[in-house]
Design a protein around this motif. Structure first.
Motif, PDB file in Angstrom:
ATOM      1  N   VAL A 500      34.400  31.311  46.728  1.00 41.67           N
ATOM      2  CA  VAL A 500      33.512  32.417  47.112  1.00 41.67           C
ATOM      3  C   VAL A 500      32.199  32.320  46.338  1.00 41.67           C
ATOM      4  N   ALA A 501      32.262  31.973  45.043  1.00 37.88           N
ATOM      5  CA  ALA A 501      31.046  31.854  44.242  1.00 37.88           C
ATOM      6  C   ALA A 501      30.116  30.786  44.811  1.00 37.88           C
ATOM      7  N   VAL A 502      30.663  29.669  45.266  1.00 35.44           N
ATOM      8  CA  VAL A 502      29.845  28.599  45.851  1.00 35.44           C
ATOM      9  C   VAL A 502      29.216  29.054  47.162  1.00 35.44           C
ATOM     10  N   LEU A 503      30.015  29.662  48.044  1.00 35.70           N
ATOM     11  CA  LEU A 503      29.504  30.086  49.353  1.00 35.70           C
ATOM     12  C   LEU A 503      28.444  31.173  49.221  1.00 35.70           C
ATOM     13  N   VAL A 504      28.683  32.138  48.362  1.00 35.69           N
ATOM     14  CA  VAL A 504      27.714  33.221  48.192  1.00 35.69           C
ATOM     15  C   VAL A 504      26.450  32.703  47.511  1.00 35.69           C
ATOM     16  N   THR A 505      26.585  31.731  46.618  1.00 37.04           N
ATOM     17  CA  THR A 505      25.406  31.120  46.001  1.00 37.04           C
ATOM     18  C   THR A 505      24.508  30.498  47.066  1.00 37.04           C
ATOM     19  N   LEU A 506      25.105  29.766  47.995  1.00 38.76           N
ATOM     20  CA  LEU A 506      24.321  29.154  49.076  1.00 38.76           C
ATOM     21  C   LEU A 506      23.612  30.226  49.901  1.00 38.76           C
TER      22      LEU A 506
END
Length: 548
Positions: A500-506
């Motif tokens: 989730v942290a990676v996807l929301v960062t993008l």
């Protein structure tokens, strides 16, 4: 109780000796001014190799470890041995991580991991999340130390009819602990750790030499354990893991290894070190405790061979498996040595409980009180608030044992491991990269906590009859797999957190949402003792404390 007079006398004498050491510790390596969180909460950041080895070892290998790991081996067999491999793999995993954390903390005067997150990601909210998570995970851990003392007291017959009478010795012990921790801060458990670990090493080395001799050798011990588990109705018990246990075993060991040095009390011991070299040497030498833990675990099989019967539990028809090791010692050793062994377990609760309460107090003081309640707090005010908070934390831990079912505290600690793992992306990954967005890290934390809570809610405990929060082994069939295997909840939750942290960062990067300003520079992560850039902000404080 009259049958245990010798044990009680020796236990009491040794307990009083270490309590006296706790009060004297305020004069040991004393600074000019204890009214500073660096001094009270981190021992002046001056501990050398030997002190750090005993302190961190005494912090990680607790009284509860002493009684719970053999109890799990006694009850379930090889599945309980997971604590040994995870304490072996943890040190190479965290070798470089802790060095970087120490350097940047040394450079900026960070006292907690939340301090680092606050500066690295320019986010008070993320720091608050990390601080609250650390406090939540630490509280039940402190309560568990009392279970180790309680198991010893029950074995010696020190009990009472009412809840107050039954727990009075524990209340007195923690009142003394609270008093000398308030006065001496981290120096108290650092000094006591020498005695605690020396006693435990002596007791275990004697036990692994003497008990196999008395019980007919290691073959007889393993044969007795195998016979017990072969007759057990539980399909997963045994001296070897079966197929259904293997995924859970691997993920639990790996997840526990990742979680252990994320606990605030573990980081507190590391930040108290004098320089990077101390940490390097300790990460290389601390596996000696893992060898000791392996020997401690085998006490569970020795108890089976000795025919140990655990004492009755708090509820009718139940047994207190945590009394297995104390009863084994009581049956197999002379009274005087049993008293020494019981003192080792009792003192073994004091060191980690003191460090845990100090770590929780540091988090509250720096990341809640100073950040949100009093931004202009002086160093003396910070130290005073931390002292008071440490008292409140200990009172809360005692209240958990007095008023709650001890099994509930054990289940809470299992949940604590799942909780603290959710700080890994912010703390561990944050030491190497700032690519993850601060908002995404908060979103990942929420996702990991939510998924972990849902999974834990689905797990019953057949032994206690509890329908929810009964353990950390989640059946893979709930995810649609055609399997009877289970997996560690924390492992799944932290993977979801990171995803989730990676996807929301993008998404946030695409939306050009502000990322804040990084308050660190690359050289901060390589700073060492004597670095001229160190920010200590100690007006008038002499920082040349003698080293050991």
């Amino acid at each position: 109780m009259s049958d245990h007079i010798t044990e009680i006398v020796i236990f009491t004498i040794l307990f009083l000796v270490v309590s006296g050491m706790g009060f004297v510790a305020s004069r040991w390596r004393a600074p000019q001014d204890m009214a500073h969180l660096d001094e009270w909460g981190l021992g002046g950041r001056s501990f050398g190799g030997w002190i750090t080895w005993f302190l961190v070892g005494g912090d990680l290998y607790t009284a509860y470890t002493f009684v719970a790991v053999p109890a799990l081996m006694f009850g379930a067999g090889a599945a309980g041995f997971f604590a040994v491999p995870y304490t072996v793999i943890i040190y190479p995993l965290f070798f470089l991580i802790l060095i970087r954390l120490w350097s940047v903390s040394h450079r900026h005067g960070f006292v907690t991991p939340a301090d680092f997150v606050r500066t690295r990601f320019d986010s008070p909210t993320l720091a608050l999340v990390v601080a609250i998570t650390g406090i939540m995970a630490t509280m039940p851990y402190i309560a568990l130390q009392l279970i180790g003392i309680e198991a010893v007291l029950k074995t010696m017959g020190v009990t009472g009819e009412s809840a107050l009478a039954r727990h009075l010795p524990i209340i007195i012990a923690f009142a003394i602990l609270a008093a000398y921790t308030y006065q001496s801060g981290l120096r108290a458990p650092a000094l006591i750790a020498f005695v605690k670990d020396t006693l435990i090493y002596i007791v275990i080395l004697v036990a692994v030499l003497w008990l196999p001799y008395k019980l007919g050798g290691w073959n007889a011990i393993f044969d007795a354990a195998d016979a017990k588990f072969q007759a057990s109705p539980a399909p997963n018990d045994g001296i070897l893991l079966n197929a259904n246990n293997q995924v859970q075993y691997i993920t639990l060991a790996l997840g526990s290894a990742l979680a252990l040095f994320l606990y605030p009390h573990s980081i507190t011991g590391v930040l108290a070190s004098r320089n990077r070299g101390v940490i390097k040497r300790n990460m290389s030498a601390l596996p000696a405790y893992s060898l000791l833990l392996g020997l401690i675990a085998l006490l569970g099989y020795m108890a089976i061979a000795a025919g140990v019967k655990p004492l009755p539990g708090a509820k009718p028809g139940t047994v207190d498996s945590n009394t297995v090791v104390p009863i084994l010692f009581d049956q197999q050793f002379p009274a005087w040595f049993t008293g020494v062994a019981f003192a080792a377990i009792g003192i073994g609760a004091l060191v980690p409980a003191a460090i845990m309460s100090i770590a929780a107090a540091n988090l509250f003081t720096r990341n809640i009180y100073k950040e949100y309640l009093r931004k202009d707090a002086t160093h003396a005010q910070e130290a005073n608030v931390a002292k008071i908070t440490s008292l409140v934390v200990k009172i809360g831990a005692v209240a958990c044992i007095v008023f709650l079912d001890p099994q509930f505290s054990i289940d809470l600690q299992l949940i604590g491991g799942v909780i603290i793992l959710q700080t890994a992306p912010s703390v561990v990954l944050g030491l190497y990269t700032r690519w993850l967005h601060r908002g995404a890290l908060v979103a990942g934390w929420v996702a990991g906590m939510a998924l972990g809570a849902w999974m834990l809610w689905q797990i019953p405990n057949a032994a206690t009859g509890r329908k929810h929060f009964g353990g950390s082994a989640f059946p893979l069939s709930e995810f649609g797999f055609d399997s009877t295997r289970t997996i560690y909840v924390g492992f799944v939750a932290v993977l979801a957190n990171a995803l989730v942290a990676v996807l929301v960062t993008l998404a946030l990067r695409a939306a050009k949402v502000a990322e804040g300003v990084d308050g660190t520079v690359p050289d901060d992560y390589l700073a060492d003792e004597g670095d001229p850039r160190i920010e200590r902000e100690r007006a008038g404080t002499v920082d040349n404390i003698s080293s050991t």
